[in-house]
Enzyme design. Structure first.
Site, short mmCIF file in Angstrom:
data_model
loop_
_atom_site.label_atom_id
_atom_site.label_comp_id
_atom_site.label_asym_id
_atom_site.label_seq_id
_atom_site.Cartn_x
_atom_site.Cartn_y
_atom_site.Cartn_z
N GLU A 148 0.83 -1.20 0.00
CA GLU A 148 0.00 0.00 0.00
C GLU A 148 0.87 1.25 0.00
O GLU A 148 2.02 1.24 0.46
CB GLU A 148 -0.93 0.03 1.22
CG GLU A 148 -0.22 0.20 2.55
CD GLU A 148 -1.20 0.46 3.70
OE1 GLU A 148 -2.09 1.33 3.55
OE2 GLU A 148 -1.04 -0.21 4.74
N GLU A 247 -10.41 1.34 8.34
CA GLU A 247 -9.12 1.34 9.04
C GLU A 247 -9.01 2.49 10.05
O GLU A 247 -8.36 3.50 9.81
CB GLU A 247 -7.96 1.42 8.04
CG GLU A 247 -6.64 1.05 8.70
CD GLU A 247 -5.41 1.57 7.96
OE1 GLU A 247 -4.34 1.01 8.19
OE2 GLU A 247 -5.53 2.52 7.17
#
Length: 273
Positions: A148, A247
């Protein structure tokens, strides 16, 4: 599209609270943060994994994603001497093994800050060598790893869709893919949907939160300025068939249960048709 709960905000709670809350709030899976006290790779390897597997079974709550803590705690393969790099790689190899043992579909990695003296050439050489080592290990384990982007506040290595595309295409392995956390593109005025357009089938996962547009703070949906309703409509309409993790990191560490509930309730309202 399944919805996952990220567990970093629960690090001051009993580990069972994670599974209990994920079940009662209606999450589909857990994205397990790999830091102490709950799921640090070396603690898992010495036997702690058995407790997690029991809780997974007890609450019928899959651990779909494993995200080990790294980059500066104290493992960052992008900075320091070769001994430090190798130590970070060995740590992440253990994390990959533990992700596989947990039954996770993916283990997620990122690239930490390379330091201000590093040139672009030095950054690329170190990144490509390190990722290749990790992907080869993942391949041997038959376990997929994803990379990521981080925000520019956190790193100077992989911060954009183009950065992620470059390393994914260079390594070119069925065991190596990409994911998108919506905060890095948003804070640097990059199109979030261009992750989908550029990465295509290599894009396997999303972290969905809200953002103030000027920091790396991860906010619950509705508390920032990302037009999440419109974004999710575009994402679903694009044919993206992966899952999304809400998240929440440590901004809500004082009351993780309250905010985990609020986050999924708001997200479901955003995505209802």
């Amino acid at each position: 599209m399944k919805i996952g709960m990220f567990t970093a905000g629960y690090q001051r709670n009993n580990i069972e609270d994670i599974f209990k809350d994920a079940k009662r709030f209606g999450y589909d899976y857990i994205e397990l943060w790999g830091g102490r006290p709950h799921a640090y790779p070396y603690d898992l390897k010495r036997g702690q994994i058995n407790d997690l597997l029991k809780l997974k079974e007890k609450y019928e709550m899959p651990i779909k994603v494993y995200t080990p803590e790294h980059n500066a705690y104290p493992y960052n393969y992008m900075i320091g001497d070769e001994y430090q790099r190798k130590e970070a790689i060995e740590y992440l190899k253990t994390a990959i093994e533990m992700g596989k043992a947990l039954g996770a579909e993916y283990t997620i990695l990122s690239a930490g800050h390379a330091g201000y003296d590093a040139t672009r050439k030095e950054i690329w050489e170190r990144l490509s060598v390190s990722i290749r080592e990790l992907v080869e290990h993942a391949q041997a384990q038959e376990h997929m790893i994803l990379i990521e982007a981080l925000t520019p506040y956190e790193s100077n290595v992989c911060t954009t869709a183009n950065d992620i595309l470059e390393i994914v295409e260079y390594i070119d392995s069925p065991y190596f893919g990409a994911m998108c956390d919506v905060v890095p593109p948003y804070v640097q005025s990059e199109s979030i949907m261009h992750y989908v357009n550029k990465l295509g089938k290599k894009l396997k996962h999303f972290h969905i939160v809200d953002s103030d547009g000027k920091s790396d703070t991860h906010l619950i949906p509705g508390d920032g300025s990302i037009p999440l309703k419109e974004l999710m409509a575009d994402l679903i309409g694009s044919g993206y068939n992966g899952d999304v993790t809400l998240e929440l990191v440590t901004a809500y560490i004082n009351e993780p249960s309250l905010y985990a509930k609020l986050a999924i309730d708001r997200f479901k309202k955003i995505t209802e048709r």
